[in-house]
Design an enzyme around this catalytic site. Structure first.
Site, PDB file in Angstrom:
ATOM      1  N   HIS A  52       1.937   1.998  -3.325  1.00  0.00           N
ATOM      2  CA  HIS A  52       1.063   2.424  -4.230  1.00  0.00           C
ATOM      3  C   HIS A  52       0.918   4.026  -4.110  1.00  0.00           C
ATOM      4  O   HIS A  52       0.840   4.997  -4.852  1.00  0.00           O
ATOM      5  CB  HIS A  52      -0.253   1.988  -3.870  1.00  0.00           C
ATOM      6  CG  HIS A  52      -0.695   0.498  -4.650  1.00  0.00           C
ATOM      7  ND1 HIS A  52      -0.758   0.209  -5.957  1.00  0.00           N
ATOM      8  CD2 HIS A  52      -0.887  -0.627  -3.984  1.00  0.00           C
ATOM      9  CE1 HIS A  52      -0.836  -0.826  -6.097  1.00  0.00           C
ATOM     10  NE2 HIS A  52      -0.885  -1.563  -4.883  1.00  0.00           N
ATOM     11  N   THR A  70       0.964  -1.184  -0.048  1.00  0.00           N
ATOM     12  CA  THR A  70       0.031   0.052   0.106  1.00  0.00           C
ATOM     13  C   THR A  70       0.805   1.220   0.063  1.00  0.00           C
ATOM     14  O   THR A  70       0.551   2.250  -0.680  1.00  0.00           O
ATOM     15  CB  THR A  70      -1.011   0.101   1.109  1.00  0.00           C
ATOM     16  OG1 THR A  70      -1.886  -1.254   1.148  1.00  0.00           O
ATOM     17  CG2 THR A  70      -1.870   1.061   1.200  1.00  0.00           C
TER      18      THR A  70
END
Ligand code: NAD
Ligand code: ZN
Length: 343
Positions: free
Chosen positions: A43, A40
């Site tokens: 990202h 995450t």
């Protein structure tokens, strides 16, 4: 204090000075010791479409962490300065139907540290006492720092009974590899893990899977034959987010098999629902960790001899966080740890 911040709406992260967090009466203040980098975070670093639609700048990143409590709010009785703790990365509302019924991990209004609120890539983080997991004082801090993704692995691996069963895991990322180790430890017969990255398959072998398969070279059906399996896998764990991996899994499950689905596909995709129906498969979505049953299971698994440390392949000072993100980006790493001990 120093923190790794998403401070501009563009690719990158920046080490900056931000105000120290203040605690409320129900919070604890944690001095960060070690943090893990999650997919995450990558990202958010890359500033992809999901990150652009989710992250408000500035936000301090990071939700995989271990640290020491240095201050507690006036309402906090069960935690004390000096406690070594990790943080449950999901903040729940406490007021929805599931929260009120004690099923907090099914909260309808979940927010994430380091995504929706400031996280733990910093000298300090303030966290509600309901988000704290206390470790034994002698816990391995690197392992404590990855309790969040380890929890994803345990939640998925123990979603269905694996004792004596044949398990197929698609995706040998850090979470898939940890899930394989958990399934083995919990008494599965064969644990087969697939990937398309030879380095990750090598890492999976180090953690003791039965078979680590590059699906570009060999089909899962062939593996079944080699292992002398006759009717398909009993338990599937999807941990790649890849549509083709999930389709392969569905096609290789036993009748009445159970599939736990953790991997996050980037888009909608089709599967052959007739196989799901005629073979009476159960598919269960898995998000986060059960609060706090999964945390209890994680601690007990470690105490009973499960070793997940080999999944950690890189360690850097927080000052070299760029290097950490670089190895994550290349996809050849296991877990990457940032050390915050030298500020
Ligand atoms: P990761 O991206 O490091 O690992 C995914 C692996 O899948 C990679 O090694 C990749 O090479 C492999 N892969 C790609 N295509 C494949 C294919 N066709 N067959 C087999 N393997 C293939 O991710 P991770 O950190 O280990 O997390 C695993 C997954 O779980 C990711 O999709 C992540 O987004 C998701 N996730 C979900 C939750 C949740 O709460 N549901 C939490 C954390 C992560
Ligand atoms: Zn809730």
């Amino acid at each position: 204090m120093k923190a790794i911040v998403k401070s501009k709406a563009e690719p990158g992260l920046w080490l900056e000075y931000v105000p120290e967090p203040e605690i409320g009466i129900n919070d604890v203040l944690i001095k960060i010791k070690k943090t893990g980098i999650c997919g995450t975070d990558l990202h958010i670093y890359n500033w992809d479409a999901w990150a652009q639609s989710t992250i408000k700048v500035p936000t301090v990143l990071g939700h995989e962490l271990a640290g020491e409590i240095v201050e507690v709010g006036s309402n906090v009785n069960d935690f004390h300065a000096g406690d070594i703790v990790s943080v449950e990365g999901h903040l729940v509302c406490g007021r929805c139907r599931n929260c009120l019924a004690g099923r907090r991990y099914k909260c309808a209004n979940t927010l994430g540290f380091g995504v929706n609120t400031d996280g733990g890539f910093a000298e300090y983080i303030a966290v509600p006492m309901t988000n704290i997991w206390k470790h034994d004082p002698d816990v391995n801090l690197d392992v404590a720092a990855i309790f969040d993704p380890f929890g994803n692995a345990v939640h998925t691996a123990l979603a269905f009974e694996v004792f004596g069963e044949d398990v197929l895991i698609t995706g040998a990322g850090p979470i898939g590899i940890m899930a394989a180790a958990v399934a083995k430890h919990a008494g599965a017969r064969h644990v087969v893990i697939t990937d398309v990255n030879p380095k990750r398959l090598d890492l999976a072998r180090k953690l003791g899977v039965t078979y680590a398969v590059d699906v570009r070279d060999k089909s899962i059906a062939d593996i079944q034959k080699e292992l002398g399996m006759k009717e398909g896998f009993d338990v599937g764990m999807e941990m790649s987010g890849s549509p083709s991996a999930f389709r392969d899994m569905i096609a290789n499950m036993t009748h009445g098999g159970n599939v736990a689905f953790l991997g996050i596909p980037s888009d909608e995709f089709a599967i052959n629902w007739k196989t799901v129906i005629f073979n009476m498969l159960t598919i269960k979505g898995i998000y986060g960790r059960e609060m706090y049953e999964t945390w209890y299971q994680m601690s007990v698994l470690l105490e009973s001899g499960l070793d997940i440390e080999p999944v950690i392949t890189h360690r850097f000072s927080y000052k070299d966080f760029e290097k950490g993100f670089e190895v994550m980006h290349d996809g050849n790493s296991g877990k990457v740890i940032l050390d915050w001990s030298e500020i």
